[in-house]
Design a protein around this motif. Structure first.
Motif, PDB file in Angstrom:
ATOM      1  N   SER A 261      47.171  27.822 -26.307  1.00 25.82           N
ATOM      2  CA  SER A 261      46.182  28.546 -27.109  1.00 25.82           C
ATOM      3  C   SER A 261      46.813  29.625 -27.991  1.00 25.82           C
ATOM      4  N   ASN A 262      48.139  29.677 -28.009  1.00 26.88           N
ATOM      5  CA  ASN A 262      48.845  30.675 -28.822  1.00 26.88           C
ATOM      6  C   ASN A 262      49.176  30.065 -30.186  1.00 26.88           C
ATOM      7  N   PRO A 263      48.495  30.471 -31.260  1.00 24.02           N
ATOM      8  CA  PRO A 263      48.726  29.851 -32.576  1.00 24.02           C
ATOM      9  C   PRO A 263      50.115  30.130 -33.149  1.00 24.02           C
ATOM     10  N   LYS A 264      50.825  31.118 -32.607  1.00 20.97           N
ATOM     11  CA  LYS A 264      52.153  31.441 -33.110  1.00 20.97           C
ATOM     12  C   LYS A 264      53.242  30.560 -32.497  1.00 20.97           C
ATOM     13  N   THR A 265      52.892  29.811 -31.457  1.00 21.00           N
ATOM     14  CA  THR A 265      53.901  28.967 -30.795  1.00 21.00           C
ATOM     15  C   THR A 265      53.361  27.545 -30.649  1.00 21.00           C
ATOM     16  N   ILE A 266      53.112  27.106 -29.426  1.00 18.99           N
ATOM     17  CA  ILE A 266      52.665  25.735 -29.185  1.00 18.99           C
ATOM     18  C   ILE A 266      51.293  25.475 -29.798  1.00 18.99           C
ATOM     19  N   GLY A 267      50.412  26.469 -29.778  1.00 23.54           N
ATOM     20  CA  GLY A 267      49.077  26.298 -30.335  1.00 23.54           C
ATOM     21  C   GLY A 267      49.075  26.039 -31.826  1.00 23.54           C
ATOM     22  N   GLY A 268      50.169  26.340 -32.502  1.00 19.00           N
ATOM     23  CA  GLY A 268      50.263  26.096 -33.937  1.00 19.00           C
ATOM     24  C   GLY A 268      50.686  24.689 -34.288  1.00 19.00           C
ATOM     25  N   HIS A 269      51.012  23.858 -33.290  1.00 16.85           N
ATOM     26  CA  HIS A 269      51.421  22.470 -33.512  1.00 16.85           C
ATOM     27  C   HIS A 269      50.280  21.527 -33.165  1.00 16.85           C
ATOM     28  N   ASP A 270      50.404  20.271 -33.589  1.00 17.06           N
ATOM     29  CA  ASP A 270      49.427  19.278 -33.164  1.00 17.06           C
ATOM     30  C   ASP A 270      49.600  19.031 -31.668  1.00 17.06           C
ATOM     31  N   ALA A 271      48.619  18.388 -31.047  1.00 20.06           N
ATOM     32  CA  ALA A 271      48.578  18.262 -29.588  1.00 20.06           C
ATOM     33  C   ALA A 271      49.820  17.601 -29.024  1.00 20.06           C
ATOM     34  N   ALA A 272      50.240  16.483 -29.611  1.00 21.65           N
ATOM     35  CA  ALA A 272      51.378  15.731 -29.075  1.00 21.65           C
ATOM     36  C   ALA A 272      52.671  16.531 -29.178  1.00 21.65           C
ATOM     37  N   PHE A 273      52.900  17.130 -30.351  1.00 21.21           N
ATOM     38  CA  PHE A 273      54.143  17.893 -30.528  1.00 21.21           C
ATOM     39  C   PHE A 273      54.103  19.185 -29.702  1.00 21.21           C
ATOM     40  N   GLY A 274      52.909  19.717 -29.482  1.00 18.69           N
ATOM     41  CA  GLY A 274      52.790  20.895 -28.634  1.00 18.69           C
ATOM     42  C   GLY A 274      53.211  20.602 -27.205  1.00 18.69           C
ATOM     43  N   ILE A 275      52.811  19.433 -26.694  1.00 13.56           N
ATOM     44  CA  ILE A 275      53.241  19.018 -25.353  1.00 13.56           C
ATOM     45  C   ILE A 275      54.749  18.839 -25.318  1.00 13.56           C
ATOM     46  N   PHE A 276      55.290  18.214 -26.371  1.00 15.18           N
ATOM     47  CA  PHE A 276      56.741  18.031 -26.451  1.00 15.18           C
ATOM     48  C   PHE A 276      57.461  19.373 -26.456  1.00 15.18           C
ATOM     49  N   THR A 277      56.948  20.349 -27.193  1.00 17.36           N
ATOM     50  CA  THR A 277      57.585  21.664 -27.280  1.00 17.36           C
ATOM     51  C   THR A 277      57.641  22.343 -25.924  1.00 17.36           C
ATOM     52  N   GLY A 278      56.579  22.175 -25.127  1.00 16.21           N
ATOM     53  CA  GLY A 278      56.594  22.740 -23.775  1.00 16.21           C
ATOM     54  C   GLY A 278      57.742  22.184 -22.956  1.00 16.21           C
TER      55      GLY A 278
END
Length: 455
Positions: A261-278
């Motif tokens: 839910s952080n738009p400055k980090t993972i929340g700023g990416h699309d869902a799939a890439f956000g999971i990958f970033t984690g």
């Protein structure tokens, strides 16, 4: 005196190499502008290079010349083999043979108990007869894995508009591969890994290299032997792989949940890439040092989680730092055994000796002390807050290389504290403590026993 103490000899060799590299980086030819780099900056970079940390006080993509980058690349490779292994190799070069002393020193990189007990009796991650094979594995791993990773990421550099010459693309692909497998985290190009921050393929290759490097050379040696002969894998190998995998998956889940839910980090990416970033950030806490988001923009809760993951680090005798995953596993097994009222530490149908637990406790206490003292000094000397000081200090001690930005902005006195912290983290708390000890004393009697109340 130093030759009689493997740990003292190793510390002297390792420190001498750092100062030699600092002199090379201090030379005007090492800087892109042809001017001599300030010595404290050259020394910090040398420590970070040989300790395979990745923290920097200069812009790694623009400050160094071609000669300087070659010096750093070679330093990464030298630092990757480990403190005690370096000492054993030097001893072998001097004596022209891999004698018992060199085998004992090198084998101690796989089990710190040998620093006091020599050829200890329990099953080892690296037996004395296998030391030669492990040293060969170290060299082959550096060459083969780094070459494979470099070839995998080379098309990314060739396709990039930032590279006009193929030789630059080749050089940077090998630099990134070495920096990833050795868990260093240096980037040789302006902008660093940020220009590839949205490329999941490139980041995935780096993450794979970091994960392999964090397992440890004894584990890689055992896995390679298992592929050839299907020989039984030891408890050390199983415990390293299981604990590393659990920490990676748990870190992946927690980091994603805290940052989705952080738009400055993972929340700023699309869902799939956000999971990958984690998952990518979780791998980097093993000791990788690369980041595709602004670390300082992470939530405080995430910073604490990454502090804990970095403090644990990777596998023993690996290019990763921290107290090591097997140390955490032993402490956890001890807690479980105590809760169940079981006298012995047991895992994978094997019993873990009590002296291994004592070593795990000593490593953890030394590490906590070093991080606490260093954090206080950094806050005092730089005026930084607790959040930034603790994160960068743990990153230095665990030779991770992730930073909130404090390291590059801190005054020279604070950066020297971080340099010492990096050195202590790479030398190892047990090696350092053994080197400080004037002599080993064997107690020929036992005092009367008396129990005290704890907890």
């Amino acid at each position: 005196m130093s030759m009689q103490s493997p740990s003292r000899f190793a510390v002297l060799v390792f420190t001498a190499i750092i100062f030699f590299w600092s002199l090379l980086l201090w030379l005007p030819i090492s800087a892109a502008d042809g001017q001599a780099t300030a010595y404290h900056e050259a020394l910090f970079t040398a420590v970070s290079t040989i300790c395979v940390t990745g923290l920097s006080v200069v812009d790694m993509g623009t400050h160094w010349s071609t000669f300087g980058n070659v010096v750093i690349f070679l330093g990464i490779e030298v630092g990757a083999v480990g403190v005690l292994t370096l000492a054993s190799i030097l001893g072998t070069v001097v004596t022209r043979k891999l004698g018992l002393k060199q085998r004992l020193i090198a084998a101690s990189d796989g089990n710190a108990l040998r620093l006091h007990r020599g050829a200890v009796s329990e099953s080892q991650a690296v037996r004395l007869g296998e030391v030669g094979g492990v040293l060969v594995t170290v060299a082959l791993s550096l060459i083969v894995i780094e070459t494979v990773i470099a070839l995998l990421i080379l098309p990314v550099f060739i396709a990039s508009d930032d590279y006009q010459h193929w030789w630059d693309a080749v050089a940077h692909s090998f630099y990134y591969a070495a920096s990833a497998f050795t868990n260093t985290g240096f980037a040789p190009n302006p902008g660093g890994v940020e220009i590839f921050a949205g490329n999941a393929y490139f980041l995935g290759c780096l993450g794979l290299a970091v994960f392999l490097g964090s397992l440890g050379f004894p584990v890689i040696f055992s896995l390679a032997r298992w592929v050839r002969t299907r020989q039984h894998l030891g408890v050390h190998v199983k415990l390293t792989i299981v604990t590393t995998t659990i920490l990676f998956l748990l870190g992946w889940l927690v980091i994603w949940l805290l940052e989705v839910s952080n738009p400055k980090t993972i929340g700023g990416h699309d869902a799939a890439f956000g999971i990958f970033t984690g998952g990518f950030l979780s791998v980097m806490t093993r000791s990788g040092g690369f980041a595709n988001v602004d670390i300082n923009a992470l939530n405080d809760q995430t910073i604490v989680v990454m502090d804990l993951l970095m403090f644990v680090g990777g596998g023993s005798a690996s290019t990763a730092g921290g107290i090591k995953v097997t140390t955490l596993a032993i402490l956890f097994l001890a807690a479980v055994a105590e809760a169940r009222g079981v006298e012995d530490l047991q895992v994978f149908r094997r019993r873990i000796p009590v002296d291994v637990l004592r070593l795990a406790v000593a490593i953890t206490l030394w590490a906590v002390t070093i991080v606490a003292v260093s954090s206080i000094l950094v806050m005092q000397l730089s005026g930084a807050g607790l959040r930034e000081a603790v994160f960068d200090t743990i990153s230095a001690f665990a030779t991770v290389g992730l930073t909130t930005g404090l390291t590059a902005e801190a005054p020279p006195a604070a950066t020297m504290v971080l340099a010492v912290t990096m050195w202590l983290g790479r030398v190892g708390t047990v090696t350092f403590a053994a080197a400080l000890a004037s002599s080993e004393r064997r107690q020929l009697y036992r005092l009367p026993e008396e129990r005290i109340i704890v907890g």
